[in-house]
Write a protein that holds these residues in place. Structure first.
Motif, PDB file in Angstrom:
ATOM      1  N   TYR A 131      -7.177   0.055  -4.441  1.00 48.59           N
ATOM      2  CA  TYR A 131      -7.163   1.194  -3.524  1.00 48.59           C
ATOM      3  C   TYR A 131      -7.911   0.825  -2.254  1.00 48.59           C
ATOM      4  N   TRP A 163     -10.092  -3.492   5.890  1.00 52.93           N
ATOM      5  CA  TRP A 163      -8.701  -3.798   6.175  1.00 52.93           C
ATOM      6  C   TRP A 163      -8.500  -4.167   7.645  1.00 52.93           C
ATOM      7  N   VAL A 182       1.322   1.299   5.175  1.00 51.84           N
ATOM      8  CA  VAL A 182       1.799   1.782   3.888  1.00 51.84           C
ATOM      9  C   VAL A 182       3.302   1.567   3.764  1.00 51.84           C
ATOM     10  N   VAL A 204      -3.739   4.674  -1.247  1.00 50.56           N
ATOM     11  CA  VAL A 204      -4.527   4.993  -0.057  1.00 50.56           C
ATOM     12  C   VAL A 204      -4.558   6.511   0.075  1.00 50.56           C
ATOM     13  N   ARG A 261       0.845  -1.182   0.000  1.00 49.99           N
ATOM     14  CA  ARG A 261       0.000   0.000   0.000  1.00 49.99           C
ATOM     15  C   ARG A 261       0.884   1.237   0.000  1.00 49.99           C
ATOM     16  N   CYS A 289      -2.980   0.583   7.701  1.00 48.85           N
ATOM     17  CA  CYS A 289      -2.854  -0.283   6.518  1.00 48.85           C
ATOM     18  C   CYS A 289      -1.396  -0.521   6.137  1.00 48.85           C
TER      19      CYS A 289
END
Length: 522
Positions: free
Chosen positions: A170, A382, A104, A84, A58, A102
């Motif tokens: 996404y 998520w 990233v 995101v 992500r 999430c």
């Protein structure tokens, strides 16, 4: 899908077919052709891969809406990652939570936002690599960042990831009832099936000019961006700071020759009342699409009387399905009509059913919860497996139906009529708002003992949100202080319209907060 391809393939194909056509316009700040947008996103793809981004990762986008941000979307997708996007005007703590939640792998962001974001993120974990732009506008800041990075260490040229349909494209974070936003996971198949449905229904052409009113973290942006770029049309970006300026928006339609407009009804209501549309040349407008909330009939009537030529479509659906039903409103709107128009029939790439509290299908004409299945429905939330499981009704054959939480009635003609919500989520200015998240934010105030937030229908605003509070002592925070406190913890669109201090919140016989009584007070 019969022809599975990743979401970013639309840009690649269009750049090959219409290389010199204008892809994106930032009024007053520049424009970019399809071939240039394709090349700029390729460069970001290569830089992301060079810093370790791999398929399935992500990557955050913390940018104002701009050509730079659109290029970032496609660069991330081409690297095989999911993008995101977050609201640059939201509290840094909220955005840090989203990025950390999430996990990233990197963040593409404006340098001006770095300090506060980094401070908040460090409190949660190790900061990911930041690709810092000196601003946004026209694609120049992104290009300069890439130039500087290449001067220090050139990035090898890579190929676009051919992401399979089930891979994430996404994650859009929406308001969460627990006080924390939750990430809706949408795959390439989810997105592409929706874009293809839009293509079939609205028949976009290369000479179309799409408005881009929705911010990138709002699901309306999926139609704006990806449908426009699939068809070689031009996307006209509307900055958030001008998004509620009715006169500016009306002039923009005229000056930019907008042919397809898409926004929440509240924006169109503003234009109908205060945009002086009669004095603008809106003859280019052929489609007006609206979604996100109920369109008050009196404002829709005014809009249709001022702009009688376009086709009007009421699009309905939560972020988890994007659009799942649609209804064409045919002007004029009669003076006798007082009830909102139906939300319509289920989109052709999906299936729907209406069930009662026991999950049994109801007959047409009876109220029940709308459930949706098909290629456009999210994978889940998520890192919230229990919440994801609760959100689906599973048939004996394994079919998963997303429970929208919306109560509808299916009319004899197959159109669905919206009746309300079964939980405490409301739509406000097109955004999804969990009242529990507002309460969780207000409970952090040191003077607050109890808080309850209610929403009631409002003819002008669609919904009015009121917060009722009781204090721990004799001191009570002022209205200004409460609004400032909220602004530091929740997005601006979630801040209550009214605050009221009570000696104690009313309770039911089971000693629960009496929300019905508060609605009467609100």
């Amino acid at each position: 899908m019969s022809n599975p391809r990743p979401l970013h393939q639309f840009l690649c194909d269009t750049a090959a077919l219409h290389p010199s056509h204008t892809a994106v316009v930032e009024p007053g700040r520049g424009l970019i052709s399809y071939v240039a947008l394709d090349e700029l996103s390729d460069r970001l793809r290569d830089r992301l891969v060079a810093i370790g981004v791999r398929p399935g990762d992500r990557v955050g986008i913390y940018l104002r809406k701009s050509i730079d941000a659109v290029a970032a979307i496609y660069g991330i997708l081409k690297a095989g990652a999911a993008y995101v996007p977050v609201d640059p005007d939201a509290p840094p703590a909220r955005n840090a939570y989203i990025m950390h939640n999430c996990a990233v792998r990197a963040v593409v962001m404006e340098r001006r936002l770095e300090d506060r974001f980094s401070t908040e993120f460090f409190a949660l974990g190790e900061l990911p690599p930041l690709l810092l732009l000196d601003g946004t506008g026209g694609g120049g800041p992104l290009a300069r960042m890439l130039d500087e990075a290449d001067a220090q260490r050139p990035a090898a040229v890579t190929k676009n990831a051919m992401s399979p349909p089930e891979d994430l494209a996404y994650i859009l974070y929406t308001s969460g009832s627990t006080g924390k936003p939750k990430g809706v996971m949408l795959s390439h198949e989810n997105a592409v099936s929706f874009v293809d449905w839009c293509s079939a229904v609205f028949e976009p052409q290369p000479d179309d000019r799409f408005s881009s009113h929705a911010p990138l973290h709002f699901d309306l942006s999926i139609l704006d961006i990806h449908v426009a770029l699939k068809h070689g049309a031009t996307l006209v970006l509307i900055p958030e700071e001008r998004g509620k300026d009715a006169l500016h928006l009306a002039r923009l339609i005229s000056e930019e020759r907008i042919s397809i407009w898409y926004s929440a009804p509240s924006i169109l209501s503003l234009m109908a009342q205060f945009g002086d549309l009669h004095s603008q040349d809106c003859s280019s407008l052929r489609l007006v699409l609206f979604a996100g909330e109920v369109f008050p009939v009196k404002h829709l009537r005014t809009l249709c009387s001022q702009l009688p030529e376009p086709r009007y479509f009421n699009l309905y659906g939560p972020t988890e399905t994007n659009v799942c039903t649609y209804y064409e409103v045919v002007p004029p709107v009669s003076d006798e009509r007082t009830s909102p128009y139906p939300i319509g029939k289920v989109c052709e790439h999906l299936r729907g059913k209406v069930v009662d509290e026991h999950n049994a299908p109801v007959k047409p004409g009876e109220e029940g919860e709308l459930c949706i299945t098909g290629s456009g429905v999210m994978q889940g939330y998520w890192s919230l497996p229990e919440r994801s499981a609760e959100s689906f009704l599973v048939d004996n054959d394994g079919t998963r139906w997303y429970r929208t939480g919306d109560i509808v009635v299916e009319a004899a003609d197959g159109n669905h009529i919206y009746r309300g919500r079964r939980d405490r989520m409301v739509k406000r200015r097109g955004y999804r708002v969990e009242l529990g998240e507002i309460e969780a934010g207000l409970y952090q105030h040191p003077l607050v003992k109890e808080v309850a937030v209610v929403a009631v229908p409002d003819a002008e605003a669609g919904v009015r949100i009121s917060a009722f509070l009781s204090s721990k002592g004799t001191d009570k925070a002022s209205l200004i202080e409460l609004k400032r406190f909220c602004a530091e913890r929740i997005p601006l669109y979630m801040i209550p319209d009214h605050f009221k201090w009570l000696d104690a919140l009313p309770k039911t016989s089971t000693d629960k907060t009496d929300y019905q009584r508060l609605k009467e007070l609100g």
